[in-house]
Every structure is written in C-alpha cells, then in structure tokens.
Design a protein around this motif. Sequence first.
Motif, PDB file in Angstrom:
ATOM      1  N   GLY A 199      20.401  -5.490  -0.427  1.00 27.71           N
ATOM      2  CA  GLY A 199      19.385  -5.776   0.590  1.00 27.71           C
ATOM      3  C   GLY A 199      18.014  -5.218   0.278  1.00 27.71           C
ATOM      4  O   GLY A 199      17.121  -5.269   1.122  1.00 27.71           O
ATOM      5  N   GLY A 200      17.845  -4.678  -0.908  1.00 28.91           N
ATOM      6  CA  GLY A 200      16.572  -4.062  -1.279  1.00 28.91           C
ATOM      7  C   GLY A 200      16.561  -2.566  -1.025  1.00 28.91           C
ATOM      8  O   GLY A 200      16.022  -1.793  -1.789  1.00 28.91           O
ATOM      9  N   ALA A 201      17.135  -2.149   0.139  1.00 33.77           N
ATOM     10  CA  ALA A 201      17.269  -0.728   0.506  1.00 33.77           C
ATOM     11  C   ALA A 201      15.925  -0.009   0.504  1.00 33.77           C
ATOM     12  O   ALA A 201      15.827   1.142   0.073  1.00 33.77           O
ATOM     13  N   LEU A 202      14.886  -0.684   1.005  1.00 36.77           N
ATOM     14  CA  LEU A 202      13.597  -0.022   1.139  1.00 36.77           C
ATOM     15  C   LEU A 202      13.604   0.880   2.371  1.00 36.77           C
ATOM     16  O   LEU A 202      14.361   0.650   3.321  1.00 36.77           O
ATOM     17  N   LEU A 203      12.757   1.896   2.352  1.00 37.22           N
ATOM     18  CA  LEU A 203      12.600   2.787   3.499  1.00 37.22           C
ATOM     19  C   LEU A 203      11.661   2.118   4.495  1.00 37.22           C
ATOM     20  O   LEU A 203      10.475   1.909   4.195  1.00 37.22           O
ATOM     21  N   ASP A 204      12.173   1.782   5.677  1.00 41.57           N
ATOM     22  CA  ASP A 204      11.406   0.980   6.636  1.00 41.57           C
ATOM     23  C   ASP A 204      10.117   1.652   7.091  1.00 41.57           C
ATOM     24  O   ASP A 204       9.123   0.973   7.377  1.00 41.57           O
ATOM     25  N   SER A 205      10.132   2.980   7.192  1.00 37.57           N
ATOM     26  CA  SER A 205       8.963   3.693   7.719  1.00 37.57           C
ATOM     27  C   SER A 205       7.965   4.075   6.627  1.00 37.57           C
ATOM     28  O   SER A 205       6.986   4.773   6.906  1.00 37.57           O
ATOM     29  N   SER A 206       8.218   3.640   5.398  1.00 36.08           N
ATOM     30  CA  SER A 206       7.337   3.956   4.275  1.00 36.08           C
ATOM     31  C   SER A 206       6.655   2.692   3.776  1.00 36.08           C
ATOM     32  O   SER A 206       7.213   1.602   3.831  1.00 36.08           O
ATOM     33  N   THR A 207       5.443   2.851   3.269  1.00 38.84           N
ATOM     34  CA  THR A 207       4.716   1.712   2.719  1.00 38.84           C
ATOM     35  C   THR A 207       5.329   1.284   1.385  1.00 38.84           C
ATOM     36  O   THR A 207       6.185   1.984   0.825  1.00 38.84           O
ATOM     37  N   VAL A 208       4.871   0.153   0.892  1.00 40.00           N
ATOM     38  CA  VAL A 208       5.318  -0.314  -0.422  1.00 40.00           C
ATOM     39  C   VAL A 208       5.026   0.746  -1.479  1.00 40.00           C
ATOM     40  O   VAL A 208       5.877   1.071  -2.313  1.00 40.00           O
ATOM     41  N   GLU A 209       3.813   1.288  -1.462  1.00 41.50           N
ATOM     42  CA  GLU A 209       3.476   2.324  -2.441  1.00 41.50           C
ATOM     43  C   GLU A 209       4.425   3.512  -2.342  1.00 41.50           C
ATOM     44  O   GLU A 209       4.907   4.026  -3.362  1.00 41.50           O
ATOM     45  N   GLU A 210       4.706   3.971  -1.134  1.00 48.32           N
ATOM     46  CA  GLU A 210       5.574   5.133  -0.947  1.00 48.32           C
ATOM     47  C   GLU A 210       6.998   4.832  -1.400  1.00 48.32           C
ATOM     48  O   GLU A 210       7.676   5.699  -1.963  1.00 48.32           O
ATOM     49  N   ASN A 211       7.462   3.612  -1.167  1.00 46.86           N
ATOM     50  CA  ASN A 211       8.800   3.226  -1.607  1.00 46.86           C
ATOM     51  C   ASN A 211       8.902   3.244  -3.128  1.00 46.86           C
ATOM     52  O   ASN A 211       9.862   3.777  -3.687  1.00 46.86           O
ATOM     53  N   VAL A 212       7.927   2.645  -3.792  1.00 47.17           N
ATOM     54  CA  VAL A 212       7.963   2.585  -5.253  1.00 47.17           C
ATOM     55  C   VAL A 212       7.753   3.970  -5.852  1.00 47.17           C
ATOM     56  O   VAL A 212       8.327   4.311  -6.891  1.00 47.17           O
TER      57      VAL A 212
ATOM     58  N   ARG B 114       0.939   4.636 -11.968  1.00 46.53           N
ATOM     59  CA  ARG B 114       2.219   4.048 -12.388  1.00 46.53           C
ATOM     60  C   ARG B 114       2.729   3.047 -11.347  1.00 46.53           C
ATOM     61  O   ARG B 114       3.234   1.986 -11.699  1.00 46.53           O
ATOM     62  N   VAL B 115       2.599   3.379 -10.075  1.00 56.49           N
ATOM     63  CA  VAL B 115       3.006   2.460  -9.008  1.00 56.49           C
ATOM     64  C   VAL B 115       2.224   1.158  -9.099  1.00 56.49           C
ATOM     65  O   VAL B 115       2.793   0.061  -9.010  1.00 56.49           O
ATOM     66  N   SER B 116       0.931   1.254  -9.298  1.00 56.53           N
ATOM     67  CA  SER B 116       0.089   0.059  -9.400  1.00 56.53           C
ATOM     68  C   SER B 116       0.509  -0.811 -10.579  1.00 56.53           C
ATOM     69  O   SER B 116       0.555  -2.040 -10.480  1.00 56.53           O
ATOM     70  N   PHE B 117       0.835  -0.157 -11.710  1.00 59.14           N
ATOM     71  CA  PHE B 117       1.279  -0.911 -12.879  1.00 59.14           C
ATOM     72  C   PHE B 117       2.572  -1.664 -12.580  1.00 59.14           C
ATOM     73  O   PHE B 117       2.706  -2.856 -12.926  1.00 59.14           O
ATOM     74  N   CYS B 118       3.531  -0.984 -11.937  1.00 56.64           N
ATOM     75  CA  CYS B 118       4.824  -1.626 -11.662  1.00 56.64           C
ATOM     76  C   CYS B 118       4.693  -2.752 -10.649  1.00 56.64           C
ATOM     77  O   CYS B 118       5.356  -3.787 -10.774  1.00 56.64           O
ATOM     78  N   LEU B 119       3.832  -2.578  -9.651  1.00 55.26           N
ATOM     79  CA  LEU B 119       3.617  -3.647  -8.681  1.00 55.26           C
ATOM     80  C   LEU B 119       2.919  -4.841  -9.332  1.00 55.26           C
ATOM     81  O   LEU B 119       3.230  -5.995  -9.018  1.00 55.26           O
ATOM     82  N   GLU B 120       1.996  -4.559 -10.239  1.00 51.72           N
ATOM     83  CA  GLU B 120       1.374  -5.658 -10.987  1.00 51.72           C
ATOM     84  C   GLU B 120       2.418  -6.389 -11.822  1.00 51.72           C
ATOM     85  O   GLU B 120       2.386  -7.619 -11.945  1.00 51.72           O
TER      86      GLU B 120
ATOM     87  N   ALA C 217      11.781  -3.725  -4.744  1.00 49.05           N
ATOM     88  CA  ALA C 217      12.962  -3.001  -5.209  1.00 49.05           C
ATOM     89  C   ALA C 217      13.004  -2.950  -6.738  1.00 49.05           C
ATOM     90  O   ALA C 217      13.403  -1.928  -7.329  1.00 49.05           O
ATOM     91  N   ILE C 218      12.597  -4.041  -7.399  1.00 50.55           N
ATOM     92  CA  ILE C 218      12.542  -4.051  -8.865  1.00 50.55           C
ATOM     93  C   ILE C 218      11.480  -3.076  -9.355  1.00 50.55           C
ATOM     94  O   ILE C 218      11.708  -2.300 -10.297  1.00 50.55           O
ATOM     95  N   ALA C 219      10.305  -3.094  -8.709  1.00 52.18           N
ATOM     96  CA  ALA C 219       9.238  -2.170  -9.102  1.00 52.18           C
ATOM     97  C   ALA C 219       9.711  -0.725  -8.979  1.00 52.18           C
ATOM     98  O   ALA C 219       9.447   0.111  -9.861  1.00 52.18           O
ATOM     99  N   ARG C 220      10.382  -0.406  -7.889  1.00 51.09           N
ATOM    100  CA  ARG C 220      10.906   0.957  -7.708  1.00 51.09           C
ATOM    101  C   ARG C 220      11.953   1.285  -8.765  1.00 51.09           C
ATOM    102  O   ARG C 220      12.001   2.403  -9.284  1.00 51.09           O
ATOM    103  N   ALA C 221      12.785   0.308  -9.117  1.00 54.41           N
ATOM    104  CA  ALA C 221      13.859   0.545 -10.089  1.00 54.41           C
ATOM    105  C   ALA C 221      13.320   0.821 -11.485  1.00 54.41           C
ATOM    106  O   ALA C 221      13.971   1.516 -12.274  1.00 54.41           O
ATOM    107  N   ILE C 222      12.137   0.279 -11.818  1.00 56.95           N
ATOM    108  CA  ILE C 222      11.617   0.445 -13.180  1.00 56.95           C
ATOM    109  C   ILE C 222      10.513   1.488 -13.267  1.00 56.95           C
ATOM    110  O   ILE C 222       9.988   1.732 -14.363  1.00 56.95           O
ATOM    111  N   VAL C 223      10.174   2.134 -12.156  1.00 63.79           N
ATOM    112  CA  VAL C 223       9.017   3.024 -12.155  1.00 63.79           C
ATOM    113  C   VAL C 223       9.200   4.223 -13.086  1.00 63.79           C
ATOM    114  O   VAL C 223       8.232   4.782 -13.604  1.00 63.79           O
ATOM    115  N   LEU C 224      10.445   4.612 -13.355  1.00 64.00           N
ATOM    116  CA  LEU C 224      10.720   5.743 -14.244  1.00 64.00           C
ATOM    117  C   LEU C 224      11.066   5.300 -15.670  1.00 64.00           C
ATOM    118  O   LEU C 224      11.567   6.096 -16.457  1.00 64.00           O
TER     119      LEU C 224
END
Length: 251
Positions: A86-99, A117-123, A147-154
């Motif tokens: 389901g993506g498993a994003l944190l509902d109370s956090s922004t996209v940036e905070e999630n990634v 790094r967050v900006s790069f992954c979102l791009e 969810a993909i951006a968060r998964a590859i951020v590291l």
Amino acid sequence: MIRCEHICKSFDGKTVLEDVSAAFLPGEVNMIIGRSGSGKTVLLKSIAGLYPVDSGDIYYDDIHFSTLDFRQRKSIRRDVGMIFQGGALLDSSTVEENVRFPLDMFTHQSMAEKRKRVSFCLERVNLTGAEGLYPSELSGGMIKRVAIARAIVLNPKYLFCDEPNSGLDPVTSNVIDGLIRDITKEYAITTIVNTHDMNSVMEIGEKIVFINGGHKEWEGTSSEILRADHRALNDFVFASHMAQKMRAASL
C-alpha cells in the motif's frame, strides 16, 4: 545476490513454506509469483528479514543473514529498500519527510545534504515539486512513486517490492514497472518482486520463481514461462491473464 536454501516457515502449526531454495541475481528483476495464499508474500518477507524462518539459510552475498542477531541485521538494513503493497507512507508527514525518513534513521548527513538527496530521488521518479504534499493529496500511482523514492534514497544493494502494482490502472502499472526495471539496471540492485500481475512478469521479469502450496514448483525466465510444461503454472498464467483483461475492460 541473495540466496535462500531450504527455507521452511509455519504459523500456528500450519506450514506456509516448505524446503524452498532459490537464488536472486543483482541487476535483474527477480519475481516471485503464485496465487493468493501460495506463500509468495511470506517468502518475500522472510528473505527480507520481516519474518524469522523456522529453518533454512538466507545469504546476502557472502553474509549469512539468517544467523545474524537484531543488532547485526541493523547494519545490513541500510542496504535494503522495501516497497510495501500500500505504499506505507506516514500520513502525517510530507512527501519530503517520508522520503527523508531512512536518511534520518541511518545517516548523520546535514539537513541540506538530505534535502538534496530527497530532491534527486523525487526527480528520479518524476515527482519534482511534490515535496510539500501529504499522502492524502496524492494519487495511488504517486504514492507508489514516493515509496520507490524512499526505497532508493540510501542507494540500496537489495530491493524488495511487495505487489507494487496492486490497485493501479494498467497505464500507471507500466510506469511503476519501468521505474523498478530502470533503477534495478542503473544501480545493479538485487531486486525481488512479489506479484500476481502477469503483465509485469512478461514486461520486466527476468528470473521467475513460481510458488504453489508453499513449495517452489518452477523457475525460469519470462520467455520460458509460456512454454512451461507445468499444469499449476499454466493455470495460474491463464487465470491471471483473464483477470487482467476483465479488469482492463471495466476501466
């Protein structure tokens, strides 16, 4: 590379996986397929370390992962990305905070470095400018891309995807498939995808493992799967294909 050897797993005395062995190669989209209840999700989560196995061995490259304790596994988790159904994003956090969450947990980078790094992954997933949005403001496809951006951020060495196309329309599913394939190739990641989506299997699947009734009953490539002489696999492929045609026709 990830190897699992003779994996067994049960819940409340019911055997879910029995003597499953397979190898998953880096730089390829490896897929685990099977009907609902076949054990494919349990296999994926067992390999990822979310479920402890009853017996058997799991290796991440030359590391005997299944023998590590919690502290030792934590050092490896930095190399692992996970895309939940389901993506498993944190509902109370922004996209940036999630990634950014994995960077906050596993690194000591400055805030400026993490935001870069967050900006790069979102791009990378075509979501430039979405940093300030909340999950409730996103479509299903956008949630999966976050969810993909968060998964590859590291910069993970290993990527686990649990039904990444679940609930998505065919066009959006193709976009997600393309991102998973491109990221896998670009960074030589060992990617394992759990799916029942035969379009994904045929479009981006390279190594395919078919789980049926808790057993590995077939493995091969996407080009071999249509010629396989295996009744349960053939039934699964046909049923999945028909379900997808009916779903597409209803959209």
